[in-house]
Design an enzyme around this catalytic site. Structure first.
Site, PDB file in Angstrom:
ATOM      1  N   CYS A   1       0.881  -1.266  -0.180  1.00 51.30           N
ATOM      2  CA  CYS A   1      -0.171   0.099   0.023  1.00 51.30           C
ATOM      3  C   CYS A   1       0.789   1.338  -0.170  1.00 51.30           C
ATOM      4  CB  CYS A   1      -0.838  -0.035   1.102  1.00 51.30           C
ATOM      5  SG  CYS A   1      -1.765  -1.682   1.512  1.00 51.30           S
TER       6      CYS A   1
ATOM      7  N   LYS B   1      -8.875   6.598   0.784  1.00 47.53           N
ATOM      8  CA  LYS B   1      -7.732   6.303   1.339  1.00 47.53           C
ATOM      9  C   LYS B   1      -6.568   7.056   0.355  1.00 47.53           C
ATOM     10  CE  LYS B   1      -5.220   1.688   2.017  1.00 47.53           C
ATOM     11  NZ  LYS B   1      -5.190   0.491   1.888  1.00 47.53           N
TER      12      LYS B   1
ATOM     13  N   ASP C   1      -2.946   0.166  -6.165  1.00 45.09           N
ATOM     14  CA  ASP C   1      -1.514   0.391  -5.881  1.00 45.09           C
ATOM     15  C   ASP C   1      -0.927  -1.078  -5.797  1.00 45.09           C
ATOM     16  OD1 ASP C   1      -3.290  -0.827  -4.071  1.00 45.09           O
ATOM     17  OD2 ASP C   1      -2.641   0.253  -2.123  1.00 45.09           O
TER      18      ASP C   1
ATOM     19  N   HIS D   1      11.104 -21.294  -4.381  1.00 53.49           N
ATOM     20  CA  HIS D   1      12.304 -20.296  -4.026  1.00 53.49           C
ATOM     21  C   HIS D   1      12.370 -19.927  -2.590  1.00 53.49           C
ATOM     22  CE1 HIS D   1      14.463 -16.588  -4.210  1.00 53.49           C
ATOM     23  NE2 HIS D   1      14.982 -16.872  -5.138  1.00 53.49           N
TER      24      HIS D   1
END
Length: 485
Positions: A38, A86, A271, A209
């Site tokens: 974010c 936001k 985002d 991984h």
């Protein structure tokens, strides 16, 4: 997840207003976040600068509150500006757990930091407004358009930030819980085509991984999940996207009803994405497509209609684009490039004084749920992911044309390509140096936090989001931290 805005991803859920923007505007097929979490992502979008330049290392560390954003400049040049919802791009926000997890990611321990991802169906077929806070902000923006914008003599810039389709908090996970609940109502779930939902392939835990394994473990995703559970999590996430689309629809309708639509440029982006159980993870914090590939659609006067742009672009491009739209001189130090030439369908040779847009984009991550700094270079068909100092953790290379689901790391198979992409990456960012300064920052921050707690330290650290694991062997985990320090 940006892949939901074009074929074939758009087959899974009905997003009528995204489709409207596609029909009357331009969709970017390869738009990326500059940091898949974010606050750092938003810091890049508002500043036009890469994460390592603003040192927006985690959800607690973003821009300084007095940083001059593109909106500040637009206001200075005579635009009427308005923000709702936001924002989340300045330092000092998010939970204590969030920042302590980021600071301690180099510690030699493994603790679950999230609740297990679950779904929750609420209300009935008539229940439309599930995410009430977002709807309230959407209503405010709609009223502002109908009551204020319509009467303005100056041009305006309106920003609406939604929380959806972010998962909801999971209080069942105890105190300091994370957000691992995918919540929707039957109304939105009916917009999802269950048959079209792809069940992602997972590699076995032993083949993962090492950084992916750490992420999957801290996100509480290493346990058993049935196909039905995975399909539901994905379906509920898509339903949450459908609810988000309806909020976009309210804005577009308000502009249309007031006659402003034909003279307003509308931009829709995010985002970061959501893995929704791809690669045995939910949430973001990863360079895999589900997390790093974001939607970017633009429509309005002068914007080419029904255009699909294949070029790689990223959120730092928003800053110069906004200034270009407003005809404000663009600062030369930005990481991003204006999207206007691409949006207007112009050839790349009619470009800015800075020269042509590079053929790559950069994303980086330094926060929680990942035990190393990560750097992603996306160019052509390749995605190159480097870690830490460049040699202590093996890199990843994916051929997105042959392997769109990123299941096969071909770094060992193509050493020449790895070397050449690594050289490009190092020309953009001295990543071993950045990784080491993040490690120093994490230690400094942790020490000052620990000192601020005094006698309460052991109790506070035990009861953060990882409490279920920590409290089994508190001494062991405290010792691991002491060893790190």
């Amino acid at each position: 997840d940006g892949r939901l805005t074009f074929y074939p991803g758009n087959q899974t859920v009905d997003l009528p207003f995204i489709n409207f923007m596609r029909r009357y505007g331009t969709v970017f097929l390869n738009a990326y976040t500059n940091s898949p979490i974010c606050c750092p992502s938003r810091a890049a979008m508002w500043s036009g600068l890469f994460t390592h330049l603003t040192e927006s290392w985690n959800n607690f560390k973003g821009l300084d509150p007095d940083y001059v954003t593109w909106m500040d400049l637009m206001e200075k040049y005579g635009y009427h500006t308005q923000k709702y919802g936001k924002l989340d791009y300045t330092s000092g926000h998010h939970s204590v757990s969030n920042r302590v997890e980021a600071w301690t990611r180099d510690v030699d321990f493994l603790l679950r930091q999230e609740g297990r991802p679950v779904v929750n169906l609420t209300g009935d077929r008539k229940h439309v407004r599930v995410m009430e806070a977002d709807w309230r902000n959407t209503d405010k923006a709609v009223n502002w358009i109908k009551e204020e914008a319509i009467n303005l003599t100056q041009p305006f810039a309106l920003y609406l930030g939604l929380n959806l389709p972010h998962p909801y908090p999971s209080p069942y996970a105890g105190e300091n819980f994370g957000s691992s609940t995918f919540l929707t109502s039957p109304y939105w779930l009916e917009k999802v085509t269950y048959e079209a939902i792809k069940i992602p392939k997972w590699s076995s835990l032993s083949e993962m991984h090492p950084v992916d394994y750490y992420s999957s473990y801290t996100k509480n995703c290493t346990g058993e999940f049935t196909k039905q559970e995975v399909r539901n999590i994905r379906a509920f996430y898509y339903a949450m996207c459908a609810e988000t689309d309806a909020m976009l629809g309210e804005i577009i309708s308000a502009l249309r009803d007031t006659g402003l639509l034909k003279k307003t440029i509308v931009i829709f982006t995010a985002d970061h994405g959501e893995l929704a159980m791809e690669h045995r993870q939910f949430y973001k914090m990863s360079m895999y497509e589900g997390s790093s590939h974001v939607p970017l659609l633009v429509m309005g006067p002068g914007i080419k209609k029904q255009q699909q742009v294949p070029n790689v672009v990223s959120l730092v491009d928003i800053y110069p684009t906004m200034l270009d739209i407003a005809r404000i001189p663009v600062p030369q130090n930005l990481s991003g490039y204006s999207l206007i030439p691409l949006l207007c369908g112009k050839a790349e040779n009619e470009v800015s004084p800075r020269g042509p847009r590079p053929s790559w984009v950069l994303s980086e991550f330094h926060g929680c749920n990942v035990n190393s700094s990560v750097y992603m270079l996306r160019t052509g068909k390749w995605k190159y992911v480097a870690y830490s100092d460049g040699h202590s953790v093996l890199p990843q290379l994916f051929d997105l044309t042959a392997d769109p689901d990123e299941l096969t790391n071909v770094a060992i198979k193509f050493p020449v390509i790895v070397r050449s992409l690594d050289k490009v990456l190092r020309s953009v960012v001295n990543y071993p140096k950045v990784s080491s300064s993040v490690q120093e920052y994490n230690k400094r921050q942790f020490i000052s936090w620990k000192q601020s707690l005094g006698q309460n330290y052991s109790n506070v650290i035990a009861n953060l989001r990882w409490h279920q694991d920590w409290l089994k062997e508190p001494k062991k985990y405290e010792n691991a931290i002491d060893k790190w320090l």
